[in-house]
Write an enzyme that holds these catalytic residues in place. Structure first.
Site, PDB file in Angstrom:
ATOM      1  CD  GLU A   1      -5.225 -42.797 -17.586  1.00 14.96           C
ATOM      2  OE1 GLU A   1      -5.559 -43.199 -16.454  1.00 14.96           O
ATOM      3  OE2 GLU A   1      -6.039 -42.506 -18.482  1.00 14.96           O
ATOM      4  CD  GLN A   2      -7.912 -40.677 -12.927  1.00 16.48           C
ATOM      5  OE1 GLN A   2      -8.088 -39.608 -12.337  1.00 16.48           O
ATOM      6  NE2 GLN A   2      -8.805 -41.641 -12.919  1.00 16.48           N
TER       7      GLN A   2
ATOM      8  NE  ARG B   1     -12.723 -52.241 -21.844  1.00 11.70           N
ATOM      9  CZ  ARG B   1     -13.692 -51.555 -22.434  1.00 11.70           C
ATOM     10  NH1 ARG B   1     -14.770 -52.178 -22.892  1.00 11.70           N
ATOM     11  NH2 ARG B   1     -13.600 -50.257 -22.574  1.00 11.70           N
TER      12      ARG B   1
ATOM     13  CE1 TYR C   1     -15.839 -61.822 -25.174  1.00  5.83           C
ATOM     14  CE2 TYR C   1     -18.205 -61.657 -24.803  1.00  5.83           C
ATOM     15  CZ  TYR C   1     -16.942 -61.094 -24.761  1.00  5.83           C
ATOM     16  OH  TYR C   1     -16.782 -59.809 -24.323  1.00  5.83           O
TER      17      TYR C   1
ATOM     18  CG  ASP D   1     -18.005 -44.983 -21.571  1.00  8.71           C
ATOM     19  OD1 ASP D   1     -18.757 -45.201 -22.536  1.00  8.71           O
ATOM     20  OD2 ASP D   1     -17.485 -45.896 -20.893  1.00  8.71           O
TER      21      ASP D   1
END
Length: 395
Positions: free
Chosen positions: A30-31, A105, A215, A293
């Site tokens: 991970e960067q 998230r 929500y 993605d």
């Protein structure tokens, strides 16, 4: 066999977990200097929930995610009149074998991090060079100190998002397609928010040229807000770009007072332009493939970006489970054959939803509202929520 996963988001971490459960040695690069999710709320649909439950994360997911037991709700922009309501809870469990949740998230990311051994995730690794030959792939990463780190893997998974550094090694880059829209996103303290927004309901307000979703998340302590409006001159494609609350208020100044009250309770907002990509002609080149993605960035109107990444991870783990160093490329090609048609369909079906949502008042809007009132969105989503990626591999 050693697998290098580039990207430590929801898709990359899910792939790492499922691969390791399948007996494959997988490491995430991970960067960022630390793993953190910059997004906010997310819908966790049944086709995403079931694989997480099978991976042993069901109890943990239920500890922080909010189940939509009550309803999806569609309301008219000017007076909040309910146009349609879909009961969830038991009906969703009966049809699709799980709840429909909403969550932050960051909480989903934390759940996945805690499910993995500490040495699986390597942060501060920005991909600079990727070279492959018939025997393997060499990756060179840069670090914040200027040092270089070189890794050799039998297979590489590009799970590094819409601006993927891995994708150019697989397919020629094409410019993204601009939707003409932008999104405002806010997290609002529930104690400051109108009572309407605190219910366990995912509410979608429809109006001329724009729509608004809210929500509750985190045990209903926060209200997640997403507002889709014409972009004007805004072209910044970044979840971290700051927007102005006065601009957001101006977009909805004639809407129902309760919705305006929710906006007034916000203390900050992010704003990003909405782009997507057309389906790629391929995801895989030799020992390198794409996921999430990086492979199929899509507009958010079906709420399927993360769910499709999880489906990718399921199929990828099954395909690599029996693979060897010699057969890794064939296993990745099989993964693409299974997943690319499905993900491309969802990608394309995510387009154009705003046209129906943003109809001006008039005959077409009245016809739409009548259709919504007579429909069952939960049943109509069977092609999404009922899909089982494990069965897709068998088929």
């Amino acid at each position: 066999m050693k697998v290098a996963i580039v990207g430590g988001g929801l898709g990359g971490l899910t792939a790492a977990l499922l691969l390791r459960q399948a007996g494959v040695e997988a490491v995430v690069y991970e960067q960022a200097a630390e793993l953190r999710e910059v997004g906010a709320g997310i819908g966790v649909s049944p086709n995403m929930v079931r694989p997480l439950v099978r991976a042993g994360l069901g109890e943990r997911l239920a500890s922080f995610a909010v189940p939509m037991d009550a309803a999806w709700e569609l309301r008219r922009w000017e007076d909040g009149r309910v146009l349609a309501s879909q009961t969830m809870g038991e009906e969703c469990r009966r049809l699709y074998g799980s709840d429909f949740y909403v969550a932050h998230r960051a909480d989903l990311l934390d759940m996945l991090v805690k499910a993995l051994p500490e040495d699986v995730i390597r942060t501060d690794r920005r991909l600079e060079v990727l070279r492959q030959d018939p025997d393997g792939v060499e990756l060179t990463f840069g670090t914040a100190t200027g040092a270089k780190a070189t890794v050799v893997a039998d297979a590489v998974i590009g799970a590094d998002g819409i601006h993927s550094a891995v994708r150019p090694a697989v397919v020629d880059e094409e410019p993204p397609r601009f939707s003409g829209l932008c999104a405002y996103r806010c997290l609002i303290d529930a104690e400051r928010a109108p009572e309407l927004s605190v219910r366990r309901v995912q509410t979608l307000w429809l109006g001329p040229g724009r729509h608004f979703v809210h929500y509750p998340i985190r045990d209903r302590k926060l209200i997640n807000v997403v507002a889709i409006v014409p972009a004007g001159e805004w072209r910044v494609e970044s979840w971290t770009a700051d927007g102005r609350l006065e601009d957001l208020r101006g977009e909805f100044e004639t809407w129902d007072p309760r919705l305006r009250g929710l906006i007034d309770a916000a203390t900050a907002t992010k704003r990003w332009a909405l782009y997507d990509r057309s389906p790629l002609e391929r995801w895989t080149s030799g020992r390198v493939t794409l996921l999430g993605d990086a492979a199929h960035s899509m507009l958010p109107f079906l709420g399927q970006g993360a769910a499709q990444a999880v489906e990718d991870a399921v199929v990828l783990a099954i395909c690599l489970r029996e693979a060897t160093r010699e057969t890794a490329a064939k296993a990745l090609a099989r993964y693409e054959r299974i997943r690319r048609p499905r993900a491309s369909q969802v990608q394309l079906m995510s387009r154009g939803r705003e046209v129906l949502n943003h109809l001006p008042d008039g005959p077409a809007q009245l016809e739409r509202d009548a259709t919504l009132a007579a429909s069952s969105p939960l049943r109509q989503s069977a092609w999404l929520y009922g899909h089982d990626p494990e069965t897709a591999v068998t088929d």
